[in-house]
Design a protein around this motif. Sequence first.
Motif, PDB file in Angstrom:
ATOM      1  N   ARG A  18       0.839   6.473  -7.019  1.00  0.00           N
ATOM      2  CA  ARG A  18      -0.338   7.315  -7.290  1.00  0.00           C
ATOM      3  C   ARG A  18      -0.047   8.789  -7.040  1.00  0.00           C
ATOM      4  O   ARG A  18      -0.475   9.650  -7.802  1.00  0.00           O
ATOM      5  CB  ARG A  18      -1.530   6.848  -6.463  1.00  0.00           C
ATOM      6  N   GLU A  58       2.094   1.645  -3.618  1.00  0.00           N
ATOM      7  CA  GLU A  58       0.976   2.137  -4.428  1.00  0.00           C
ATOM      8  C   GLU A  58       0.715   3.619  -4.173  1.00  0.00           C
ATOM      9  O   GLU A  58       0.492   4.386  -5.111  1.00  0.00           O
ATOM     10  CB  GLU A  58      -0.285   1.322  -4.154  1.00  0.00           C
ATOM     11  N   LYS A  76       3.141  -6.925  -8.697  1.00  0.00           N
ATOM     12  CA  LYS A  76       3.629  -6.029  -7.646  1.00  0.00           C
ATOM     13  C   LYS A  76       5.152  -6.028  -7.532  1.00  0.00           C
ATOM     14  O   LYS A  76       5.731  -5.102  -6.966  1.00  0.00           O
ATOM     15  CB  LYS A  76       2.971  -6.384  -6.313  1.00  0.00           C
ATOM     16  N   ASP A 136       0.826  -1.214   0.000  1.00  0.00           N
ATOM     17  CA  ASP A 136       0.000   0.000   0.000  1.00  0.00           C
ATOM     18  C   ASP A 136       0.861   1.266   0.000  1.00  0.00           C
ATOM     19  O   ASP A 136       0.480   2.273  -0.583  1.00  0.00           O
ATOM     20  CB  ASP A 136      -1.003  -0.001   1.156  1.00  0.00           C
ATOM     21  N   LEU A 165       0.528  -0.375 -11.985  1.00  0.00           N
ATOM     22  CA  LEU A 165      -0.350  -0.908 -10.939  1.00  0.00           C
ATOM     23  C   LEU A 165      -1.242  -2.033 -11.445  1.00  0.00           C
ATOM     24  O   LEU A 165      -1.789  -2.787 -10.641  1.00  0.00           O
ATOM     25  CB  LEU A 165      -1.195   0.214 -10.337  1.00  0.00           C
ATOM     26  N   TRP A 199       6.554  -2.785  -8.774  1.00  0.00           N
ATOM     27  CA  TRP A 199       6.165  -1.520  -8.156  1.00  0.00           C
ATOM     28  C   TRP A 199       7.294  -0.808  -7.426  1.00  0.00           C
ATOM     29  O   TRP A 199       7.289   0.421  -7.314  1.00  0.00           O
ATOM     30  CB  TRP A 199       5.003  -1.735  -7.195  1.00  0.00           C
TER      31      TRP A 199
END
Length: 189
Positions: free
Chosen positions: A66, A62, A79, A59, A75, A82
């Motif tokens: 974002r 992410e 993962k 999280d 996304l 990321w």
Amino acid sequence: MDKERMIETIRSGMPERRWRHVQGVIETSIVLAERFGADPAKAELAAILHDLAKYWPVDRMEAYIREEGVDLDVLDYDKELWHAPAGAYAAAKDFGVADAEVLDAVRWHTSGRESMTRLDRVVCLADYMEPSREFPGVERIRELAESDLDAALAAGFDSTIRFLLDKGKRIYPLTVTARNGLIRTNTIT
């Protein structure tokens, strides 16, 4: 932030085994930069930073992706990808790194991209082949890296694509684009 404080902060956010990998990427990046004409100081900095978000909670990665708003398409994919864009943004936001070339080398070290800079290629390849890496084909990548940066990196992408195909996983389009760009511009066979 000075380099020693940056290193300690990054090192404290990962297991010792991952830090040994980072050290291998640092050393390998410098060697490859010197061999293939990239800036060794930039290669070292990008290598120090390349896995800084690797052990963050999903999280948090992410949220950084974002917040930056640049690589939102990542996304929709595994993962494992990321940490690269999250790390590039964290390098700028949290560590004050302003060198776009260094930030790009961090951002693209997992997926690659079309028209990779020399520094992008050096750091990405170093991540594939640093001394602690062991996977089928790594010795061939190391041999190719003695004389041909692009052929070695294409072999690395081939290995990743093969692995993902064998596991039935989706392939991030930029990895295919990066590989094809290396093949097209260098007529690697």
